[in-house]
Design a protein around this motif. Structure first.
Motif, mmCIF file in Angstrom:
data_model
loop_
_atom_site.group_PDB
_atom_site.id
_atom_site.type_symbol
_atom_site.label_atom_id
_atom_site.label_comp_id
_atom_site.label_asym_id
_atom_site.label_seq_id
_atom_site.Cartn_x
_atom_site.Cartn_y
_atom_site.Cartn_z
ATOM 1 N N LYS A 249 0.556 -16.103 -41.173
ATOM 2 C CA LYS A 249 1.530 -16.215 -42.267
ATOM 3 C C LYS A 249 0.900 -15.886 -43.622
ATOM 4 N N ARG A 250 0.144 -14.845 -43.649
ATOM 5 C CA ARG A 250 -0.387 -14.381 -44.931
ATOM 6 C C ARG A 250 -0.128 -12.875 -45.031
ATOM 7 N N GLN A 251 -0.653 -12.236 -46.065
ATOM 8 C CA GLN A 251 -0.406 -10.813 -46.276
ATOM 9 C C GLN A 251 -0.815 -10.003 -45.051
ATOM 10 N N ALA A 265 5.494 -17.143 -36.474
ATOM 11 C CA ALA A 265 4.612 -16.699 -37.541
ATOM 12 C C ALA A 265 5.234 -15.588 -38.376
ATOM 13 N N VAL A 266 6.236 -14.920 -37.838
ATOM 14 C CA VAL A 266 6.804 -13.775 -38.558
ATOM 15 C C VAL A 266 8.265 -13.957 -38.928
ATOM 16 N N THR A 267 8.843 -15.079 -38.526
ATOM 17 C CA THR A 267 10.244 -15.288 -38.889
ATOM 18 C C THR A 267 10.476 -16.753 -39.203
ATOM 19 N N GLY A 268 11.628 -17.066 -39.701
ATOM 20 C CA GLY A 268 11.969 -18.433 -40.042
ATOM 21 C C GLY A 268 13.339 -18.484 -40.661
ATOM 22 N N GLN A 269 13.740 -19.656 -41.059
ATOM 23 C CA GLN A 269 15.083 -19.814 -41.601
ATOM 24 C C GLN A 269 15.173 -19.353 -43.055
ATOM 25 N N ASP A 270 14.040 -19.352 -43.765
ATOM 26 C CA ASP A 270 14.045 -18.905 -45.158
ATOM 27 C C ASP A 270 13.644 -17.445 -45.224
ATOM 28 N N ASN A 274 10.161 -14.403 -43.566
ATOM 29 C CA ASN A 274 10.351 -13.256 -42.673
ATOM 30 C C ASN A 274 9.269 -12.212 -42.912
ATOM 31 N N ILE A 275 8.075 -12.538 -42.469
ATOM 32 C CA ILE A 275 6.921 -11.668 -42.721
ATOM 33 C C ILE A 275 7.100 -10.318 -42.062
ATOM 34 N N TYR A 276 7.845 -10.274 -40.967
ATOM 35 C CA TYR A 276 7.999 -9.001 -40.264
ATOM 36 C C TYR A 276 8.608 -7.919 -41.146
ATOM 37 N N LYS A 277 9.324 -8.347 -42.186
ATOM 38 C CA LYS A 277 9.962 -7.363 -43.071
ATOM 39 C C LYS A 277 8.963 -6.668 -44.002
ATOM 40 N N GLN A 278 7.695 -7.137 -43.982
ATOM 41 C CA GLN A 278 6.656 -6.411 -44.711
ATOM 42 C C GLN A 278 6.299 -5.105 -43.994
ATOM 43 N N PHE A 279 6.683 -5.012 -42.719
ATOM 44 C CA PHE A 279 6.550 -3.754 -41.991
ATOM 45 C C PHE A 279 7.844 -2.964 -42.159
ATOM 46 N N THR A 280 7.754 -1.655 -42.135
ATOM 47 C CA THR A 280 8.972 -0.845 -42.138
ATOM 48 C C THR A 280 9.610 -0.928 -40.755
ATOM 49 N N TRP A 303 15.183 -15.386 -33.738
ATOM 50 C CA TRP A 303 14.142 -14.566 -33.131
ATOM 51 C C TRP A 303 14.664 -13.165 -32.811
ATOM 52 N N ARG A 304 15.928 -13.078 -32.443
ATOM 53 C CA ARG A 304 16.507 -11.772 -32.113
ATOM 54 C C ARG A 304 16.487 -10.855 -33.337
ATOM 55 N N GLU A 305 16.460 -11.462 -34.515
ATOM 56 C CA GLU A 305 16.433 -10.647 -35.728
ATOM 57 C C GLU A 305 15.228 -9.712 -35.741
ATOM 58 N N ILE A 306 14.095 -10.178 -35.211
ATOM 59 C CA ILE A 306 12.895 -9.325 -35.175
ATOM 60 C C ILE A 306 13.171 -8.093 -34.327
ATOM 61 N N LEU A 307 13.769 -8.307 -33.154
ATOM 62 C CA LEU A 307 14.041 -7.186 -32.254
ATOM 63 C C LEU A 307 15.080 -6.250 -32.860
ATOM 64 N N ASP A 308 16.063 -6.827 -33.513
ATOM 65 C CA ASP A 308 17.069 -5.981 -34.170
ATOM 66 C C ASP A 308 16.445 -5.164 -35.298
ATOM 67 N N TYR A 309 15.521 -5.777 -36.020
ATOM 68 C CA TYR A 309 14.858 -5.087 -37.142
ATOM 69 C C TYR A 309 14.046 -3.894 -36.625
ATOM 70 N N PHE A 310 13.346 -4.095 -35.486
ATOM 71 C CA PHE A 310 12.549 -3.009 -34.894
ATOM 72 C C PHE A 310 13.325 -2.380 -33.720
ATOM 73 N N SER A 311 14.585 -2.148 -33.927
ATOM 74 C CA SER A 311 15.459 -1.699 -32.838
ATOM 75 C C SER A 311 15.136 -0.295 -32.355
ATOM 76 N N ASN A 312 14.489 0.521 -33.184
ATOM 77 C CA ASN A 312 14.155 1.885 -32.763
ATOM 78 C C ASN A 312 12.973 1.916 -31.796
ATOM 79 N N ALA A 313 12.218 0.826 -31.737
ATOM 80 C CA ALA A 313 11.075 0.762 -30.827
ATOM 81 C C ALA A 313 11.557 0.526 -29.397
ATOM 82 N N THR A 314 10.699 0.837 -28.432
ATOM 83 C CA THR A 314 10.937 0.460 -27.043
ATOM 84 C C THR A 314 10.638 -1.030 -26.908
ATOM 85 N N HIS A 315 11.532 -1.781 -26.264
ATOM 86 C CA HIS A 315 11.346 -3.215 -26.075
ATOM 87 C C HIS A 315 11.140 -3.499 -24.585
#
Length: 797
Positions: A249-251, A265-270, A274-280, A303-315
């Motif tokens: 949970k840092r830079q 570590a990469v998502t939460g209610q606030d 949402n550290i994952y959004k530091q990635f494109t 948690w599904r928000e992470i997968l939706d955010y990286f939806s172009n990737a293979t899951h």
């Protein structure tokens, strides 16, 4: 040379191997002989176990080490060309190869499952064996992989650490199916593999091949337990080395290629969590989700928000237990599994530990208990007037005598097992229940606790000292803790290889959770004597074994929001479904939560009663049958059914026994199926007397014949004046063999090495004693004649 006199191995070395290599197959890189691809099922009866035979293919041919193409089954020349075909087809089905060959050294019968040949089965001469290029091209047409770039992508090699370790056959199937799906452009992939079958190692090999072939350049591996991420990074994923990092949970540092992270570590209610959004959104081209039946299966999960955010990737989703309820669906998101390997199959193959179930039912659980009018509990609370039964115990009603009785039964089992230090997990309904159980077990094991206070530990999310002992509980080399009482913390992510006892004093309604709990015991560690485990069930949880969905294929019952179409009822997923790390819980994943409150804003009331006795109503032991179902069966019953599968009648058995060149072959065959000769002999001899051999055990147990002891059989041979036809050293040897039979049994006299022992060693050297019979053939014939005399019906001349 007479080809029919050659052994199967000679046929292989003189005819089959030369024909394969002549067709262009590399002897060292593409041909493997005598490939054992299973371990052999472990069969348990009482305190004993045996291991059946592994499945072994005579040859497996590979395009390269990660891509098996063909199976060859060899027979000696007394057999026909195709006599090994059906056996080979069974191997090919398991190994998922389309090309199957049977040979007796005269040529090959070729079976082609791809539909790319003129016909399914063709006879080939020895010099017509197909080349590696021909079979590879047929394979690619069959799989729809004609493009050279696609073929290149699936040819990427495994990681090889130089130790010779290869993925197991089912892991190869899972890896290849996944890599092929990715190569063909599939974006959502589900792998279902039972707990203990190496999902993380399989995931590593998938990622390694996709990464090395440059199909996937930046990969995110998500798990929901910190211990899972750390274990993965330090163990299976270690070869990624400096290319790998763990997200905290840092830079974020964006120069790595392999990223491991906790969901939390990469998502939460606030939003700022949402550290994952530091990635494109296009940063990762592959996301692998461990235990994907958890939060990612739910459509409205954060948690599904992470997968939706990286939806172009293979899951790629990994799970032992895909979740299929009306609200949550793994399959709706990922699609049907590209590969499944079940607990049942893992046990059948010998890679997972089988179990026996000790089911104990209490009177108050089954018959119910109603408090006298106006009764108050230990804390002065007025007890609601109604009937309390199994579903209430430890949730709404605590009977202290019941807790004590459970602890007593667990203690008695450990003491009777001969190993009071076998790792044991006691699953309780909540943290309070786990603490009460800890206290009861401590008081019942004062000597063990005096040796080490950590003999019994509560390992729950709210107890830091207990959580700190989790690694020691998992570590096979650490003796303590021995008994862990828990609630939800140890249902997943606990690789307890030496756990031999799983105690269920928890009401389990979720099939997913039940599978996860059973998975705590299914790992095998033969170095530490862990080949099987026991489930001790106090709350009828093991009735879930009888449900078809326990080891069947998952069925989608999920109904998306806005869809009013009816869905099947889902009784098993009712009740308390939430647990640590699941959707809506974004704190430390090891934190446990209490059971649902009775009403919003009010804590659920739990009555504690200390003066109501509890008794055992029923206790029984059940074993895992060959069909994967639990059966209540004695050692005698099991032996009888096993023998009847091999021999249709007493006459059939007598005929095959008399014809067998070595009786020990039949004895060993039945032992491999789980017939425990020593235990069975003890049971029969307790009534009949000493020294009954396997022949009489079979006749008595399976066909209700009165058994004779070995001594009685030997005396019958002497009464018939059997040895009058022999003289000199030959007679001395046979008389001594008969005495040895009476002492130790038929298996020992069939071993030539017996001639090196007393009293034979005083008669002469083994070679001299064999010469007394005219040579080895004459000695073997005399021995067979002696055995025929031994097993003549009583009273025969």
């Amino acid at each position: 040379m007479d080809k029919k006199s050659l052994s199967e191995r000679d046929i292989c070395s003189k005819y089959i191997t030369p024909a394969i290599t002549q067709a262009g197959w590399d002897l060292h890189k593409q041909i493997r002989e005598e490939v054992s691809f299973t371990k052999g099922r472990i069969v348990v009866r009482g305190k004993l176990h045996s291991r059946g035979e592994s499945r072994r293919a005579d040859y497996v041919l590979y395009h390269q080490p990660n891509l098996p193409l063909a199976v060859i089954e060899a027979k000696d020349n007394k057999h026909s060309l195709g006599s090994g075909m059906q056996q080979a087809l069974g191997y090919a089905e398991a190994l998922e190869v389309p090309f199957v060959f049977s040979s007796n050294g005269d040529g090959f019968l070729f079976h082609d499952d791809t539909g790319t040949g003129a016909q399914v089965e063709t006879e080939l001469s020895l010099d017509q064996f197909p080349s590696p290029h021909e079979l590879w091209q047929r394979y690619c047409r069959w799989k729809g992989l004609q493009e050279p770039s696609t073929q290149h992508n699936i040819e990427a090699s495994y990681y090889d650490d130089g130790s010779g370790r290869m993925p197991r056959y089912y892991q190869i199937n899972a890896i290849n199916r996944t890599v092929e799906a990715v190569a063909q452009g599939q974006k959502r992939i589900l792998l279902v593999m039972a707990t203990g079958t190496g999902k993380t190692y399989t995931a590593f090999q998938i990622i390694w091949r996709l990464w090395k072939s440059k199909q996937k350049k930046r990969i995110l591996f998500l798990a929901d337990r910190n211990i899972l991420v750390d274990q993965t990074k330090n163990n299976d994923f270690k070869p990624f080395g400096q290319a790998m990092t763990k997200i905290t949970k840092r830079q974020i540092e964006k120069s790595y290629e392999i990223y491991l992270s906790l969901y939390q570590a990469v998502t939460g209610q606030d939003e700022d969590k949402n550290i994952y959004k530091q990635f494109t959104p296009d940063f990762f081209d592959l996301v692998v989700i461990d235990e994907c039946h958890r939060g990612s299966a739910s459509e409205d999960s954060a948690w599904r928000e992470i997968l939706d955010y990286f939806s172009n990737a293979t899951h790629i989703g990994l799970t032992a237990t895909p979740k299929e309820t009306k609200e949550v669906s793994s399959i709706t998101y990922f699609g049907e599994p590209v590969y499944s390997y079940s607990l049942k199959q893992g046990i059948e193959d010998g890679f997972l530990a089988p179990y026996k179930v000790v089911r104990i039912d209490f009177d108050k659980d089954l018959l119910g208990w109603r408090p006298p009018k106006g009764m108050r509990d230990k804390n002065g609370e007025l007890i609601e007037d109604r009937v309390y039964d199994l579903k209430d115990m430890d949730r709404y009603l605590v009977l202290e005598a019941r807790t004590q009785l459970v602890a007593q039964k667990v203690t008695e089992f450990l003491q009777a097992s001969g190993d009071p230090y076998q790792k044991t997990i006691v699953f309780c309904d909540d943290i309070d229940h786990a603490e009460r159980m800890r206290q009861a077990l401590v008081n019942l094991n004062p000597e063990r606790v005096a040796e080490n206070r950590k003999y019994v530990m509560r390992i729950t999310g709210d107890d830091q000292e207990g959580k700190a002992e989790l690694d020691n509980f998992i570590n096979p080399e650490a003796r303590y803790p021995v008994i862990a009482t828990t609630s939800k913390l140890m249902t997943t992510g606990v690789d307890a290889q030496t756990c031999k006892l799983v105690v269920l004093d928890q009401r389990i309604q979720s099939m997913t959770e039940f599978k996860q709990i059973i998975g705590r015991g299914t790992r095998i560690n033969e170095d530490y004597g862990k080949q099987w485990f026991t489930i001790m069930d106090f709350k009828k949880a093991t009735e879930l074994f009888a449900d078809p969905s326990f080891d069947g294929d998952p069925v989608v019952v999920y109904s998306p929001k806005g869809d009013e179409s009816p869905v099947p009822p889902d009784d098993l997923e009712g009740g308390n479904q939430s647990h640590a790390g699941e959707e809506g819980v974004f704190s430390d994943p090891s934190t446990e939560i209490e059971l649902p409150e009775a009403e919003e804003g009010q804590k659920r009331l739990k009555y504690v009663v200390d003066n109501v006795p509890v008794f055992v109503l029923a206790e029984r032991v059940q074993y895992l049958g060959p069909d994967g179902k639990l059966i209540t069966e004695s050692l005698r019953d099991y032996t009888r059914s096993c023998v009847h599968k091999h021999f249709a009648s007493l006459d059939d058995f007598l005929r095959r026994w008399s014809r067998a060149e070595q009786k020990k072959a039949i004895i060993e065959e039945l032992a491999a199926q789980g017939v425990f000769w020593e235990a069975l002999a003890e049971e029969v001899e307790a009534k009949r007397g000493p020294a009954v051999d396997p022949f009489d055990l079979i006749c008595h147990v399976a066909f209700d014949q009165p058994p004779l002891t070995r001594k009685e059989r030997a005396e019958q041979v002497k009464k018939r004046n059997y040895f009058a036809q022999y003289s000199g050293a030959a007679r001395q040897v046979l008389e001594a063999l008969l005495d040895k039979y009476a002492d130790t049994g038929v298996e020992h006299i069939e071993d030539l090495k017996i001639l090196q022992l007393a009293p034979f060693s005083q008669m002469g050297a083994p070679i001299e004693l064999i010469k007394a019979f005219g040579g080895k053939a004459g000695y073997h014939q005399a021995l067979q004649d002696l055995e025929t005399a031994l097993y003549q019906p009583s009273g025969a001349a």
